[in-house]
Design a protein around this motif. Structure first.
Motif, PDB file in Angstrom:
ATOM      1  N   VAL A 131     -40.846   4.432   2.613  1.00 33.27           N
ATOM      2  CA  VAL A 131     -41.759   3.534   1.926  1.00 33.27           C
ATOM      3  C   VAL A 131     -41.450   2.085   2.298  1.00 33.27           C
ATOM      4  CG1 VAL A 131     -42.588   2.734  -0.316  1.00 33.27           C
ATOM      5  CG2 VAL A 131     -42.021   5.152   0.012  1.00 33.27           C
ATOM      6  N   PHE A 132     -40.178   1.733   2.256  1.00 34.38           N
ATOM      7  CA  PHE A 132     -39.781   0.367   2.601  1.00 34.38           C
ATOM      8  C   PHE A 132     -40.145   0.048   4.048  1.00 34.38           C
ATOM      9  CE2 PHE A 132     -37.139  -3.093   3.890  1.00 34.38           C
ATOM     10  CZ  PHE A 132     -36.970  -3.873   2.756  1.00 34.38           C
ATOM     11  N   ARG A 133     -39.864   0.973   4.940  1.00 29.38           N
ATOM     12  CA  ARG A 133     -40.182   0.731   6.348  1.00 29.38           C
ATOM     13  C   ARG A 133     -41.689   0.647   6.566  1.00 29.38           C
ATOM     14  NH1 ARG A 133     -37.186   5.319   9.386  1.00 29.38           N
ATOM     15  NH2 ARG A 133     -38.002   4.287  11.237  1.00 29.38           N
ATOM     16  N   GLY A 134     -42.463   1.425   5.800  1.00 29.31           N
ATOM     17  CA  GLY A 134     -43.914   1.325   5.895  1.00 29.31           C
ATOM     18  C   GLY A 134     -44.414  -0.040   5.468  1.00 29.31           C
ATOM     19  N   ILE A 135     -43.821  -0.566   4.409  1.00 27.45           N
ATOM     20  CA  ILE A 135     -44.186  -1.908   3.945  1.00 27.45           C
ATOM     21  C   ILE A 135     -43.769  -2.946   4.986  1.00 27.45           C
ATOM     22  CG2 ILE A 135     -43.688  -3.674   2.201  1.00 27.45           C
ATOM     23  CD1 ILE A 135     -43.407  -1.317   0.191  1.00 27.45           C
ATOM     24  N   GLY A 136     -42.593  -2.773   5.575  1.00 28.14           N
ATOM     25  CA  GLY A 136     -42.145  -3.693   6.610  1.00 28.14           C
ATOM     26  C   GLY A 136     -43.073  -3.708   7.805  1.00 28.14           C
TER      27      GLY A 136
END
Length: 342
Positions: A131-136
């Motif tokens: 999720v964090f990497r998708g937001i990044g």
């Protein structure tokens, strides 16, 4: 301010990524999940946005932040890798990125001094949380993201814990479920050595000293002076603390209860043989790893158990120590800095 929560489940992942990315682009802050703890994210290249992190957390400006990248190819937006450590750096990120390892490197000019508290180095990592990497990736810039809690308090490992800490202070929490590791990332600084690279272990975490020893000679940094500016995040002497006073004793006999006070016990595995469970008529007993004493489970549950005991209306919390090796080193690091009798 109203704080929204968006669950980043498969069917609405795009909605969660888009909402977080839009707010980040507007210079706002967003609580986001990582594999370690929930982070309070802002555009790492926007000093005004980063300033909001310090204001919301009530964090002192001399305590630097970790910067997260979505991909290794984004590293040049944040830091440079000196030639004399590049070989071991590449081996380390091949082994541990994406994941809970933060590496201190020389920063580039586009990273504001506020992020690094005026230091010429920056702590950087690539999170393993999808999720964090998708937001990044959706945002397209590096994200500065310390833990999503008020300064010095218990780090949050769930969206519910973030809401308790920062509800009404931030516009959005992305709910990615419970954090996998439950402890903040390991932080290291690399130094070239005559025979082997030197890896300075600045903060213990999920990547253990034993694992790092495969890549160089590990030197454990013990500096914990609260009146001294830290050179990396998470080094202050008092940190990760509940509001309820917490005491850490090496052996059960060191505990001397005061009459009329309600005490809670944070046990390692709830084993009476360790001597802590039977040392007092505890108002509450919570175990980090019930029955088994497994350190990975204890690490995941540490902040949850601390928060549970902190909300139990106790006069004090007594913490039973765990083994100070491997992942236990990281757990004990957090307990020592949470304790009032450290």
């Amino acid at each position: 301010m109203e704080t929204r929560i968006i669950a980043a489940e498969d069917e609405n992942m795009k909605e969660a990524v888009a909402a977080a990315s839009e707010l980040l682009a507007q210079g706002e802050v967003v609580a986001v999940p990582t594999e370690t703890v929930y982070g309070l994210g802002a555009d790492a290249t926007n000093a005004a946005a980063v300033a909001k992190i310090f204001e919301i957390k009530e964090r002192p400006a001399f305590d630097p932040l970790i910067v997260h990248i979505a991909s290794v190819k984004d590293l040049d937006q944040v830091a440079t890798v000196p030639d004399d450590i590049d070989k071991v750096f590449q081996k380390l990120i091949s082994a541990f990125w994406p994941g809970p390892l933060t590496i201190v490197l020389p920063k580039v000019a586009s990273i504001p001094d506020l992020v690094t508290s005026g230091l010429d180095t920056v702590a950087v990592r690539q999170s393993g949380n999808r999720v964090f990497r998708g937001i990044g990736r959706g945002f397209g810039k590096p994200i500065a993201a310390p833990s999503a809690n008020r300064f010095g308090r218990i780090s949050p490992t769930s969206a519910t814990a973030v809401m308790k800490e920062l509800g009404g202070r931030i516009p959005l929490i992305i709910d990615g479920g419970a954090c996998r590791d439950g402890l903040e990332s390991t932080i290291i600084r690399i130094e070239p050595g005559e025979k082997r690279p030197i890896l300075h272990l600045l903060r213990p975490g999920p990547v253990t000293k034993k694992e790092l020893q495969n890549f160089g000679r590990v030197v454990v940094e013990r500096k914990r002076l609260i009146d001294e500016q830290p050179d990396v995040p998470g080094q202050l002497a008092s940190h990760y603390a509940p509001r309820t006073p917490l005491y850490l004793f090496d052996k059960p006999a060191d505990f001397r209860p005061e009459k009329g006070k309600r005490y809670g016990l944070m046990s390692h595995k709830g084993d009476p043989k360790a001597g802590y469970v039977g040392a007092h008529d505890w108002a509450v007993v919570e175990s980090l790893s019930p029955g088994s004493g497994k350190l990975p489970e204890a690490a995941v549950r540490l902040f949850h158990v601390l928060r549970t005991l902190d909300e139990a209306g106790l006069d004090a919390i007594v913490a039973e120590p765990v083994t100070d090796t491997g992942l236990g080193q990281a757990i004990m690091d957090r307990l020592r800095r949470a304790a009032v009798n450290r």
